[in-house]
Design an enzyme around this catalytic site. Structure first.
Site, PDB file in Angstrom:
ATOM      1  N   SER A 310     -39.473  33.155  41.961  1.00 12.07           N
ATOM      2  CA  SER A 310     -39.832  32.317  41.036  1.00 12.07           C
ATOM      3  C   SER A 310     -39.250  32.295  39.428  1.00 12.07           C
ATOM      4  CB  SER A 310     -41.368  32.144  41.276  1.00 12.07           C
ATOM      5  OG  SER A 310     -42.067  31.276  40.460  1.00 12.07           O
ATOM      6  N   GLU A 496     -32.254  29.487  52.175  1.00  9.16           N
ATOM      7  CA  GLU A 496     -32.984  30.246  51.030  1.00  9.16           C
ATOM      8  C   GLU A 496     -33.197  31.696  51.604  1.00  9.16           C
ATOM      9  OE1 GLU A 496     -35.667  27.792  48.800  1.00  9.16           O
ATOM     10  OE2 GLU A 496     -35.594  26.169  50.130  1.00  9.16           O
ATOM     11  N   TYR A 535     -35.721  28.433  55.019  1.00  9.82           N
ATOM     12  CA  TYR A 535     -35.705  29.712  54.536  1.00  9.82           C
ATOM     13  C   TYR A 535     -35.351  30.836  55.543  1.00  9.82           C
ATOM     14  CZ  TYR A 535     -38.167  28.414  50.359  1.00  9.82           C
ATOM     15  OH  TYR A 535     -38.546  27.950  49.157  1.00  9.82           O
ATOM     16  N   ASP A 667     -27.738  10.358  27.341  1.00  7.44           N
ATOM     17  CA  ASP A 667     -28.915  10.443  28.432  1.00  7.44           C
ATOM     18  C   ASP A 667     -28.708  11.782  29.288  1.00  7.44           C
ATOM     19  OD1 ASP A 667     -27.051  10.090  30.371  1.00  7.44           O
ATOM     20  OD2 ASP A 667     -28.143   7.996  31.004  1.00  7.44           O
ATOM     21  N   SER A 669     -27.930  14.466  27.337  1.00  4.24           N
ATOM     22  CA  SER A 669     -28.415  15.549  26.252  1.00  4.24           C
ATOM     23  C   SER A 669     -29.660  16.015  26.813  1.00  4.24           C
ATOM     24  CB  SER A 669     -28.587  14.809  24.970  1.00  4.24           C
ATOM     25  OG  SER A 669     -27.225  14.353  24.567  1.00  4.24           O
ATOM     26  N   THR A 672     -32.836  14.319  24.590  1.00  2.00           N
ATOM     27  CA  THR A 672     -33.162  12.724  24.748  1.00  2.00           C
ATOM     28  C   THR A 672     -33.993  12.802  26.181  1.00  2.00           C
ATOM     29  OG1 THR A 672     -30.989  12.399  25.811  1.00  2.00           O
ATOM     30  CG2 THR A 672     -31.178  11.740  23.861  1.00  2.00           C
TER      31      THR A 672
END
Ligand code: ZN
Length: 738
Positions: A310, A496, A535, A667, A669, A672
């Site tokens: 995590s 995963e 997983y 948009d 970026s 923003t």
């Protein structure tokens, strides 16, 4: 729009779907996302040609490419937390696909890392079909690896198995189409840019950017195995540096094991999360003068064995009382598991995303500039399709183990400390719960005794492998794949892998490659590749049945079965016999009319009385200083009415400079944020925020929003573009202003 399946097809399913929605609402199934690109200066791909190589001067031919794969940024669920109410409502950062082609003169490999939750079987098959049409047999299932970064703020809707269609609100054609087109375009660019180059490898450690979210499971691994490692997550970051023959940088590809869940399930904006930020920061640094998503240098940050890793490194805490959460169950004395949430390292999810992304990007830059070990040698690719419900593995001296038909355990519905589940499910549950078992049996069907025994000690919540209406709920046929470039091996895994699972498979592959002509081998795990199977824990971690174990769908011997298969692939590479590997059973490609879509076409847009689309409802302030947030709200249409928004922008921040308006942000970026606020009866607003960075030039600015609105006249719809423009405002760098 995606086709709507006849409702009679769904009737039998609806109750089951509703229950499953509930059960899964908060489960942190990472699913997909799509990507986006804005290479507005790109030409259409030329006719494919197979470049020739001129040995011995030429080492490799290298091509890199990036393309926008952002799909519809409204109404479609975000893929990751499986909260079906967490639908898209705007854009924080765009989603991109990044492609890397390497050719040794006779063999070629293509690695794609895309800002999607995971690559689904359907997405892969659709991309491979497109590539086949364009390039014949050049890019195939054996030499193409497709990996998802695992951002949890990408778009859903690109799966063909029932369980994922449920959490996605269906198979959503505009969503998957944007991904397919974006990925293929990134490959086109890489293909067109192929030129002689060199590859360098480097690795280092990044200590402060991940934390094990299931340490209790990890601790169940054998002590002597754990003692070989200093940490309970992988801290290793591996990078490849691509240059042309003059040493000029072309690209970077990197692997680091961390979940892109810095943006949590309260976020509604499409975002590439922490790994996307790492790409963004690295590319902005290299592509000076280009807007985000543009410029020739391509930096891909791929996912790895992030199953239990995590980014919320302050760790879990009871948010209501400040107490520590229960170690096994991740629940709190008051508030239960919902109160146990992991945060950090920033003050909010945006800051956390930036910090983790920046850490990864900075470390990669360091490794990039000091990389000196060059890769040499030929390229290999090994791939098989495996029926993962039917694998036998040695277990101990007297017994063999078997894989099972897919099933999810109770703790799957508990979610994780990165995004908690609903009701009374908790992690670490090996007992089950008669209440939920009763509901499951009544609505979803009782798991067979065989499946129950096979998955022991997992209490089965949903026996997906025994559910086939209207289509199988989970896949059985799974891709296993390894590609190598010289002594460097990429193990492409279909889900995963936890930290220790990743370590075991890397070690196994290394051992097999040792038998061949490989020196100084480096093996990385590329996560979320080719097909999603949730997983993969170790056998020991599985016994604890936290979220990751409950989501290991082929049962306790899943990892052993994969290790056996990947050993086989590595051995074939080492012995030069990849051509003799059996292909295995081909995965299904379900007809479009068998897939369902629960997302309706958006209603016609309406502007409030006496207003027009694009009109400003809340105006900017006349003056801002750097560090403040400029904000403007417009009358808007549903962004889905803008159709395919790839390579476009819904937002610009413009500076008046040299007598003209110059675009400084789009948009895509980081600075923003485009929020679409859905109202009633087709009325909606769009708020654009500009977080004015410290580096912003003082000057005169404006913000624009570009959209489309739909009007219905009888049976026909008319889509009309509009532009909203804020008042002009000043940005000042001084503290005092008038
Ligand atoms: Zn995940």
């Amino acid at each position: 729009m995606a086709r709507k399946t006849a409702s009679c097809r769904l009737n039998g399913l609806e109750i089951s779907l509703m229950v499953l929605f509930l059960l899964m609402t908060a489960a942190s199934v990472g699913l997909i996302t799509v990507l986006a690109l804005k290479l507005d200066s790109e030409k259409q791909p030329e006719e494919p040609t197979i470049p020739t190589v001129n040995p011995p001067e030429t080492r490799y031919l290298i091509g890199v490419g990036r393309a926008d794969c952002t799909g519809p940024v409204a109404d479609v669920p975000l893929m990751g937390y499986a909260h079906t109410e967490q639908t898209a409502r705007g854009i924080h950062t765009r989603l991109f696909s990044r492609a890397f082609i390497v050719d040794d003169g006779s063999k070629r490999v293509l690695f794609v890392t895309a800002d999607v939750g995971m690559v689904s079987q359907r997405l892969r098959l659709e991309v491979l079909r497109e590539l086949k049409v364009k390039y014949g047999d050049l890019y195939r299932q054996d030499n193409v690896v497709m990996s998802g970064t695992h951002t949890h703020s990408g778009l859903a809707g690109y799966f063909q198995y029932t369980l994922f269609m449920i959490t996605s609100n269906g198979y959503i054609k505009p969503s998957i189409q944007a991904m397919v087109n974006g990925i293929v375009k990134s490959v086109d660019t890489a293909h067109r840019n192929l030129r002689p180059g060199r590859i360098f490898i480097n690795k280092g450690e990044l200590i402060d950017s991940n934390l094990n979210r299931s340490p209790h499971s990890y601790l169940n691994n054998p002590e002597e195995e754990r003692n070989r490692y200093e940490y309970n997550t992988d801290k290793q970051i591996v990078i490849l540096k691509f240059t042309d023959m003059d040493g000029d940088g072309m690209g970077l590809l990197s692997w680091f094991a961390v979940h892109p869940v810095s943006m949590n399930y309260t976020n509604r904006m499409v975002s590439s999360d922490n790994l996307g930020y790492a790409s963004y920061a690295f590319e902005q640094d290299k592509n000076i003068g280009f807007l985000p998503g543009e410029g020739p240098f391509v930096a891909g940050f791929s996912s790895s064995n992030l199953g239990d890793s995590s980014p919320n490194i302050r760790g879990p805490v009871c948010v209501n009382t400040g107490e520590k959460c229960d170690y096994l169950n991740s629940s709190c004395p008051t508030g239960g598991k919902k109160a146990c949430i992991a945060f950090g390292p920033g003050e909010d999810m945006f800051e956390s995303t930036r910090i983790i992304g920046e850490n990864i990007s900075k470390k990669a830059k360091e490794l990039y500039s000091s990389a000196s070990q060059e890769l040499h040698g030929s390229i290999h690719a090994a791939h098989q399709w495996v029926n993962m419900t039917d694998e036998t593995v040695p277990f101990n001296s007297t017994h063999t183990g078997r894989t099972c038909k897919p099933a999810l355990g109770h703790s799957f519905a508990a979610g994780t400390t990165d995004g908690g589940g609903e009701f009374n499910f908790v992690q670490g549950d090996t007992d089950g719960d008669p209440f939920w078992d009763g509901i499951r049996d009544a609505l979803l069907g009782t798991p067979s005794n065989e499946t129950k025994a096979c998955h022991h000690p997992k209490p089965i919540l949903v026996s997906t492998g025994e559910m086939n209406d209207p289509l199988p709920w989970h896949p059985a046929i799974v891709d296993v794949q390894i590609i190598t470039i010289g002594s460097f091996a990429i193990v492409a895994v279909p889900g995963e892998f936890t930290t220790m699972s990743g370590r075991r498979i890397r070690e196994a592959v290394k051992q097999e490659l040792d038998q061949g002509p490989f020196t100084n081998k480096e093996v990385v795990v590329a996560g979320l590749c080719n097909i999603y199977t949730h997983y993969i824990t170790t056998y020991e971690e599985y016994q604890i049945q936290r979220y990751e174990g409950a989501s290991t769908i082929f049962g306790p011997h899943t990892l052993s079965a994969y290790i056996q298969r990947y050993r086989g692939l590595a051995k074939a590479i080492a012995q030069g016999t990849t051509g003799e590997l059996p292909k295995g059973p081909e995965p299904p490609f379900f007809d479009d009319d068998k897939l369902f879509n629960l997302i309706k076409d958006p209603v016609a847009d309406r502007a409030p009385v006496n207003r027009t689309f694009g009109e400003v409802l809340e105006q900017v302030s006349p003056v801002y200083k750097v560090g403040e947030v400029a904000s403007v709200t417009f009358v808007a249409g549903n962004p889905r009415h803008s159709g395919d928004i790839r390579d476009k922008t819904l937002v610009t921040v413009e500076r008046f400079h040299n007598d003209m308006w110059e675009i400084v942000h789009t948009d895509a970026s980081w600075e923003t944020r485009f929020h679409w606020i859905k109202g009633f009866l087709g009325i909606s607003n769009a708020t654009v925020e500009w977080y004015i960075p410290g580096a912003a030039e003082a000057g005169t600015y404006r913000i624009q929003h570009f959209g489309h609105y739909k009007q219905s006249q009888g049976n026909t719809s008319i889509i009309t573009p509009y532009v909203g423009t804020s008042d002009v405002f000043r940005v000042t760098r001084s503290f005092y202003y008038f």
